[in-house]
Design an enzyme around this catalytic site. Structure first.
Site, PDB file in Angstrom:
ATOM      1  N   ASP A  94       0.776  -1.162   0.062  1.00 30.52           N
ATOM      2  CA  ASP A  94      -0.007   0.041   0.011  1.00 30.52           C
ATOM      3  C   ASP A  94       0.798   1.241  -0.017  1.00 30.52           C
ATOM      4  O   ASP A  94       0.430   2.284  -0.526  1.00 30.52           O
ATOM      5  CB  ASP A  94      -0.849  -0.108   1.372  1.00 30.52           C
ATOM      6  N   ASP A  97       5.902   0.275   3.142  1.00 30.89           N
ATOM      7  CA  ASP A  97       6.435  -0.904   3.943  1.00 30.89           C
ATOM      8  C   ASP A  97       5.895  -2.094   2.906  1.00 30.89           C
ATOM      9  O   ASP A  97       5.720  -1.908   1.762  1.00 30.89           O
ATOM     10  CB  ASP A  97       5.774  -1.018   5.219  1.00 30.89           C
ATOM     11  N   TYR A 245      -5.058   0.282   9.268  1.00 30.61           N
ATOM     12  CA  TYR A 245      -5.951   0.493   8.615  1.00 30.61           C
ATOM     13  C   TYR A 245      -7.257   0.315   9.357  1.00 30.61           C
ATOM     14  O   TYR A 245      -8.042  -0.423   8.861  1.00 30.61           O
ATOM     15  CB  TYR A 245      -5.919  -0.061   7.037  1.00 30.61           C
ATOM     16  N   GLU A 485       5.646   9.850   3.028  1.00 30.05           N
ATOM     17  CA  GLU A 485       5.226   8.414   2.591  1.00 30.05           C
ATOM     18  C   GLU A 485       4.311   8.555   1.452  1.00 30.05           C
ATOM     19  O   GLU A 485       3.335   9.129   1.495  1.00 30.05           O
ATOM     20  CB  GLU A 485       4.810   7.516   3.647  1.00 30.05           C
TER      21      GLU A 485
END
Length: 508
Positions: A94, A97, A245, A485
């Site tokens: 996503d 990572d 999430y 990120e």
């Protein structure tokens, strides 16, 4: 004797006269009835569009195809799912990572599909690349839903993954698999997965009808699971999905959103009836104006307003009002305006990954402008009339800020423009590639790179990162995941917005 001087002066005079005339011509509004933005593009939207799509190749998990363009990436996570005797190879990481989270991956796939459904007709050469990005997501979602009554919603232990800084190609952290079913319900991730499969089925309807039918059939069964066994996956899988999430908005918004996409994909009146009966209890009139991987209320309102505005489905009349409320919340100076903007003009929702709200909102503005134009109507904000043209101008301003029209003159898309973030929070981008450093980089060995000031050796072209703070500041620090990120769900809605802008400036 300066024989040529007079003719040079005359030429210079003529040129200046010509440029003045041209300037004057362009100072007056053109009276064609094209509702697009002004005629001068401050950015190469076509270049940005191509890059926004190639980014997804940098996020691929699994066995990479021979036509992989992000060449510093290699195969990774080739045994995903084997612990549970299921094939879960593929899909997307996503963000920066190496975990595969099903909830944001499904939303990313839905938004890429919606981008193509609204603007694919003008995408030209990028359409095939966009379709491939969608299919990389749907192929995985089909695997994750292959066992009836079960959806595999995550691969990887996020806490252990975050304790390492290593390339996906070297990954040796546990690849635990987490699932939802009737005993551990997860209506929000199931309904979002149904939305993704349904939306994508429309993308492939003409080019691959067999695949399209497979997608829509699966979407129907997955939605049944979401609706029949109601509950949040944040409850049953809390130690694994939170705080990464967690679903904060509940699962009602996803049920409405999923039903809206199934109605669109199947034309089955059952879904329209579901929306009519359940709309209010599922939060159709919610005043929350956030749209992202967790909260789908606004997206559902805009999507369903199309049925009323364009398809003339009178029973969905209220959704035009709900959508208008969202629009009014964004208009600076309008009576119901509640949106915050930075001094430089960027929509500001929250400190963590704010750019996702910029891209999703820009997409919704351009999409709603399209519906309003089609219906020859406008938005009324307490006496202030807001035209489709105004919505397009607001969206353009947000995208232009993202691409470099901001106080720092910084493009927040990696690889676009002369100045962009060099130290993004992304393991694969920050560590030397396998081609350069074939030897394994151990779990904690990468942290010396993570904490260094050196620029990332691999350019994750097209990656849009979290972005600047509320004061338009951006430190470009790798450790600052809130601002540095990238994420798939930041890029997905931008694909549609950039397509519209590139086309309206004659670049596509």
């Amino acid at each position: 004797m300066p024989l040529f001087l007079p003719s040079f002066s005359s030429l210079h005079f003529l040129l200046s006269l010509l440029s003045t005339t041209l300037l004057l011509c362009h100072s007056f509004p053109n009276h064609d009835h094209h509702p697009g933005p002004p005629r001068f593009a401050s950015h190469n939207y076509r270049d940005a569009l191509a890059k926004s799509i190639i980014f997804f190749e940098g996020q691929r998990s699994g066995k990479l195809p021979s036509n992989q363009r992000m060449s510093w990436r290699r195969d990774s996570a080739l045994s995903d799912g084997s612990a549970m005797h299921v094939d879960l190879v593929g899909g997307y990481y996503d963000a920066g990572d190496n975990v595969k989270f099903g909830f944001p991956m499904a939303f990313t796939t839905t938004m890429l599909s919606w981008s193509v459904l609204e603007f694919g007709g003008i995408m030209k050469g990028e359409l095939q690349n966009a379709r491939e990005a969608i299919r990389w997501g749907t192929d995985y979602l089909l695997k994750a839903t292959a066992h009836p009554g079960t959806i595999y919603v995550q691969v990887g232990d996020a806490k252990k993954d975050h304790a390492c800084w290593e390339r996906p190609e070297d990954m040796d952290t546990p690849r635990n698999v987490y699932k939802i079913d009737k005993n551990t319900p997860g209506s929000e991730v199931a309904a979002e997965t149904a939305a993704a499969l349904a939306a994508a089925s429309l993308v492939f309807k003409k080019t691959d009808p067999t695949y399209s039918k497979t997608l829509v059939r699966r979407a129907i069964s997955v939605f049944q699971l979401a609706d029949k066994y109601r509950g949040s996956y944040s409850d049953g899988l809390k130690p694994f999905v939170c705080p990464f999430y967690c679903s904060y908005s509940g699962y009602e918004d996803e049920l409405l959103w999923g039903a809206a996409w199934l109605h669109k994909a199947t034309k089955n009146p059952m879904y329209l009836n579901y929306i009519k009966v359940n709309g209010q209890t599922l939060g159709a009139a919610e005043t929350d104006n956030t749209f992202g991987w967790d909260n789908k209320h606004v997206g559902a309102r805009i999507l369903l307003s199309k049925e009323f505005l364009v398809q003339k489905v009178q029973t969905l009349h209220d959704y035009k009002g709900h959508a208008d409320n969202f629009i009014c919340s964004l208009i600076p100076g309008a009576p119901y305006s509640s949106a915050q903007y930075t001094p430089g003009g960027l929509l500001y929702k929250m400190s963590d990954s704010n750019m996702q709200y910029v891209t999703s909102t820009s997409f919704l503005l351009l999409t709603y402008a399209k519906y309003l134009t089609s219906a020859h109507t406008v938005v009324n904000c307490g006496g202030t009339t807001v035209t489709p043209k105004r919505l397009r101008a607001i969206a353009k301003k947000q995208v232009d800020y993202l691409l470099g029209d901001n106080p720092l003159k910084m493009s927040y898309m990696v690889g676009y423009g002369p100045r962009y973030p060099r130290r993004i929070h992304h393991r694969g981008s920050s560590l030397p590639s396998v081609a350069v450093h074939p030897g394994k980089i151990q779990c904690s060995a990468g942290f010396s790179v993570m904490n260094s000031q050196s620029p990332n050796p691999n350019v994750l072209v097209g990656a849009v990162i979290g972005g600047p703070d509320v004061h338009d500041r951006f430190p470009d620090e790798r450790s600052d995941y809130e601002q540095s990120e990238p994420a798939t769900y930041i890029n997905a809605p931008l694909v549609g917005a950039l397509t519209y802008l590139a086309h309206s400036f004659g670049q596509l």
